[in-house]
Design an enzyme around this catalytic site. Structure first.
Site, short mmCIF file in Angstrom:
data_model
loop_
_atom_site.label_atom_id
_atom_site.label_comp_id
_atom_site.label_asym_id
_atom_site.label_seq_id
_atom_site.Cartn_x
_atom_site.Cartn_y
_atom_site.Cartn_z
N HIS A 432 59.78 56.75 -2.96
CA HIS A 432 60.28 56.88 -1.59
C HIS A 432 61.13 55.69 -1.18
CE1 HIS A 432 56.47 59.30 -1.67
NE2 HIS A 432 57.46 60.15 -1.66
N ARG A 538 66.48 72.29 4.33
CA ARG A 538 65.03 72.21 4.08
C ARG A 538 64.31 72.63 5.37
NH1 ARG A 538 66.56 67.39 0.56
NH2 ARG A 538 65.63 67.86 -1.46
N GLU A 670 63.76 75.95 -10.29
CA GLU A 670 62.99 74.71 -10.35
C GLU A 670 61.91 74.78 -11.42
OE1 GLU A 670 62.63 73.01 -6.07
OE2 GLU A 670 62.13 75.13 -5.90
N ASN A 693 65.09 68.06 -8.94
CA ASN A 693 63.93 67.18 -8.69
C ASN A 693 62.67 67.83 -9.26
OD1 ASN A 693 65.85 65.90 -7.17
ND2 ASN A 693 65.08 66.63 -5.21
N ASP A 694 62.45 69.07 -8.91
CA ASP A 694 61.26 69.75 -9.42
C ASP A 694 61.45 70.19 -10.87
OD1 ASP A 694 59.19 69.75 -7.48
OD2 ASP A 694 60.47 70.98 -6.21
N ARG A 704 56.86 63.99 -10.08
CA ARG A 704 57.86 63.24 -9.33
C ARG A 704 57.12 62.29 -8.38
NH1 ARG A 704 60.52 67.96 -5.49
NH2 ARG A 704 61.43 66.30 -4.27
N CYS A 740 71.23 71.38 -6.28
CA CYS A 740 70.97 70.74 -4.99
C CYS A 740 69.92 69.65 -5.09
CB CYS A 740 70.57 71.76 -3.93
SG CYS A 740 69.02 72.60 -4.28
C1 PEP Z 1 64.52 70.03 -5.89
O1 PEP Z 1 63.37 70.26 -6.28
O2 PEP Z 1 65.41 69.54 -6.61
C2 PEP Z 1 64.89 70.31 -4.49
C3 PEP Z 1 66.13 70.20 -4.08
O3 PEP Z 1 63.87 70.67 -3.66
P1 PEP Z 1 62.92 69.59 -2.98
O4 PEP Z 1 63.39 68.21 -3.36
O5 PEP Z 1 63.00 69.83 -1.51
O6 PEP Z 1 61.59 69.94 -3.57
MG MG Z 2 62.05 71.44 -5.01
#
Ligand code: PEP
Ligand code: MG
Length: 804
Positions: A432, A538, A670, A693-694, A704, A740
């Site tokens: 973070h 989001r 994801e 990210n996921d 993560r 994204c």
């Molecule tokens: C992701 O997982 O890359 C994503 C954009 O969703 P979030 O970060 O909101 O889980």
């Molecule tokens: Mg995600």
């Protein structure tokens, strides 16, 4: 069994704080919990009508336990019982337990499935642990005789950092429920008495801290099973290891990881908490000066909090809520007021009062509480700064910050103007603090390891490249000149990018790549100057920090506000992505051992059809007047997509104006399986948006945000890239492929992603201009070669070297 709980207090603030504290024990789960506290105008008092309504709301048929504070609260509660239906009244227990201790035990006990009478009994015994600790253990804690004919025994060692606190204790009690076994526990390390394993309050009196040895003795036909279950739970740290625990991670040996782009050159700032001088007294109204300073810090903290909630998550943003609470803490203010009345000036009175609070915490036995002293000092310093204080000597306020770790709170208050860069021995780019540093434009390199951090601390000057992940200690003149040239080039590049931000991003060979903005609020949308669309909204931010889900009208208004801020540009509304590690207070969910692999994203939405139906209705209403994409998160199988589409069709029918002409449907990719099955999804979607990210955490099996595996969880790992390629290959020509996740905002990755087949990049507001500029440098044929080379790389480091 779902027993409801009602908190009756003269003070709303007291009740809310007690509920928040109790909520900490559950990590988000729990049954119905209602508050009836304070009077309508905000004053102190209790209201029998409000209590009766709270009882009715908390009653799910299995009974309600009412906890009260003092005096007339009890009378009001009794009166309230006269007002509820007869059948409800029969299920209500007015509990004489102390409010705070009782509530904590009650919520845990209720969450464990105990009936109302047991919940009330447990709550009433809640003072046993405290009185035992303070040397006044009541007689009941004395050992009781156990029938020993079929006795089974065992021992375990408490492994959890916070000991056998309420939550694991509740698991322990819950594990024994239903067994024919009389189980006794004893803290061998403290040579304490035996207590019953069936009672949460008694288990709490064990005082079991990390490392303590606990002896288990069980009798009865299920004795063996009882001991087996307890030892298995203990071996799994009572599920605590799966939960986020606020202990510092070990500083790794390290290899520098780029965490926030940009060049920083400068002296080294003293590490640790930067203290601020107490400014000289300034004449005038000291109460007024302090109120003004607190008010400006409060505004600042709330702004940071909102940003953190959007960019990081509600749980982390709560740090800033806690700081705001401290700013307005009546005890602290009373102490400060006494000092002011005695003639002390505003700054000194504030500093001394907060030092007392921090000092108290710093001496706490519990490591977690000790760590909170830094948050208090943070608040102290912010107010002192607002009163004219400056960072203390020894260059503390200026220069490159070198530290082992940085908390989000520390990252959020770093002044970018006086902090050319940050170098951390530990941490990760997805931590973070790193996300906040990126958002604030402070270059950062993390995970450099103890050795390099140690040398950096001793240095006179450091040169840091946050894009390349380079840290040079005491650079020679040639290196310094090189870094200065990089900084100038970067400055020119950023200027050029801003100048062209409203132009489309077209590669050298004429391929248009859409550059979107990721938003959580209208403010983000406004900040995303030049974005072609909002590629990820989001929507969960509208659902967090509430007592109930937003209504269809409220959601519609929220989405319209974002559409308005985007000024006619398309908005991609991702349906609610909560659950697992992001629980909602009003959606009680069982605690999951592996929340990231649990009921989150579309899984939760499909399990709560009304929640999804309401949201889709709001989305459809907006889609009649604004170009809208609806996007489903965390989809793993085609049946989930089919169910979600059916829910969308029903929402279209409910709204009753036909299908909005410009409504498009897509899924987030994801889950690795979804990437590999892209062709199966393609006929039923207009777009795929890859959530790197996921996708990264699931591909590398590296959670993560867990610093210990940060080096593994690299979105540039060839395994992740292969899944991006698989998605693009499966999409065919008619399905747009977007990214994204955070990787989309990495300028250096733009060519690679375009080469893999991505045609939309949706990024944080501050990265729109530079990512567009990066796309303009791309040549599609070369990008495809680059992608092929990256896919053949052995690891992320090799890919990164290729990109450089
Ligand atoms: C992701 O997982 O890359 C994503 C954009 O969703 P979030 O970060 O909101 O889980
Ligand atoms: Mg995600």
């Amino acid at each position: 069994m779902t027993v409801g709980i009602v908190v009756v207090s003269h003070s709303r603030a007291l009740a809310d704080a007690a509920v928040a504290l109790a909520g900490e024990m559950l990590h988000g789960g729990g049954g119905p919990l209602e508050v009836a506290a304070g009077l309508d105008g905000g004053g102190f008092g209790t209201d029998a009508v409000a209590i009766s309504e709270a009882v009715a709301a908390a009653d799910a048929g299995d009974g309600v336990v009412v906890l009260m504070d003092l005096g007339s609260a009890v009378l009001s509660a009794e009166l309230a019982l006269e007002m509820v239906d007869d059948d409800v009244r029969g299920r209500v227990v007015l509990c004489p337990a102390p409010l705070v201790e009782g509530l904590i035990v009650a919520v845990v006990s209720a969450a464990g499935g105990a009936p109302a009478t047991e919940v009330a009994q447990e709550a009433s015994d809640a003072l046993l642990a405290k009185s035992g600790h303070l040397g006044a253990a009541p007689d009941e804690a004395a050992p009781e005789q156990v029938v020993t004919d079929t006795e089974e025994t065992g021992t375990f060692t408490v492994g959890m950092p916070h000991g056998l606190h309420a939550r694991p204790a509740a698991q322990l009690v819950g594990a024994l429920r239903g067994l024919d076994a009389d189980v006794r526990l004893r803290n061998v390390s403290l040579d304490g008495p035996e207590v019953s394993g069936a009672s949460l309050s008694r288990v709490a009196t064990l005082g079991a801290l990390q490392g303590h040895e606990i002896a288990v003795r069980a009798a009865g036909t299920d004795a063996a099973e009882a001991v087996r279950r307890l030892l298995a739970l203990a071996a799994d740290d009572f599920g605590e290891s799966a939960l986020p625990v606020a202990v510092p991670s070990p500083v790794p040996v390290g290899h520098p990881i780029p965490a926030s782009p940009g060049i920083g050159i400068g002296p080294v700032r003293a590490t640790g908490t930067v203290s601020v001088t107490v400014p000289e007294p300034v004449p005038g109204d000291q109460h007024g000066r302090l109120d003004d300073a607190r008010s400006s810090v409060r505004d600042h903290l709330r702004a940071v909090r909102d940003r953190a909630a959007r960019e990081i998550g509600a749980a982390e943003a709560a740090i800033f809520d806690a700081q705001v609470l401290l700013l307005d803490d009546p005890e602290v203010l009373a102490d400060v007021g006494t000092r002011l009345d005695a003639g002390t000036d505003a700054a000194r009175a504030w500093a001394d009062a907060l030092d007392d609070v921090a000092g108290g915490l710093a001496g706490a036995a519990d490591e977690y509480l000790r760590a909170r002293a830094a948050d208090v000092r943070d608040v102290r310093d912010q107010v002192l700064r607002a009163l004219g204080g400056v960072a203390a000597a020894q260059g503390a306020g200026e220069g490159i910050l070198v530290a082992d770790e940085l908390t989000p709170a520390e990252a959020a208050v770093l002044d970018p103007a006086s902090t050319p860069a940050v170098v951390l021995a530990g941490s990760s780019p997805t931590a973070h603090a790193a996300i906040l540093l990126r958002a604030r434009g402070v270059p950062a390199v993390v995970g450099v390891g103890a050795a390099l951090a140690g040398r950096a601390r001793e240095a006179a000057v450091l040169a840091v490249d946050g894009s390349a992940g380079e840290v040079v200690v005491d650079p020679d003149p040639a290196t310094l000149a090189d870094f200065r040239a990089r900084a100038e080039a970067l400055g020119r590049h950023r200027e050029e990018a801003s100048r062209l931000v409203h132009e489309p991003a077209v590669t050298r060979d004429g391929t248009t790549v859409l550059v979107g903005v990721n938003v959580g609020s209208p403010a983000d949308a406004t900040a995303g100057v030049g974005a072609d669309l909002a590629g990820l909204v989001r929507t969960e931010f509208g659902f967090l920090d509430r007592r109930e889900a937003p209504s269809v009208d409220e959601q519609e208004a929220a989405y319209r506000a974002i559409g308005k801020a985007m000024d006619g540009r398309r908005i991609t509304l991702r349906t609610l992505d909560v659950g697992g590690d992001k629980p909602l207070d009003y959606l009680p969910m069982p605690v999951e051992a592996n929340p990231f692999l649990g009921v989150r994203g579309i899984r939760l939405a499909l399990a709560r059809p009304q929640l999804l139906a309401d949201q889709l209705q709001a989305i459809v209403r907006v889609a009649h007047d604004h170009p809208v994409d609806v996007m489903f998160p965390m989809v793993a199988g085609v049946d989930e997509l089919a169910a979600a589409r059916r829910a969308l069709d029903e929402a279209v029918e409910t709204v009753g104006r036909g299908r909005p002409a410009d409504l498009r449907v897509g899924i987030m990719v994801e889950v690795p399986a979804a990437a590999l099955k892209a062709a199966a999804f393609a006929p039923d979607v207009d777009f795929f948006s890859i959530g790197t990210n996921d996708l990264t955490q699931y591909t590398l099996a590296a959670e993560r945000g867990n610093d210990a595996v940060a080096a593994l969880a690299d979105a540039l790992d060839p395994g992740v890239l292969a899944l991006i390629k698989a998605t693009a290959d499966g999409a065919g020509d008619h399905v747009l492929v977007a990214v994204c996740g955070e990787l989309a905002g990495d300028e250096q990755a733009a060519a690679l992603l375009v080469g893999l087949g991505v045609r939309e990049l949706s990024v944080a507001p501050g990265s729109v201009a530079t990512v567009k500029q990066a796309v303009r440098d791309v040549d599609l044929a070369k990008a495809r070669e680059l992608a092929a080379a990256a896919l053949a790389c052995p690891d992320a480091a090799a890919v990164r070297a290729l990109l450089r």
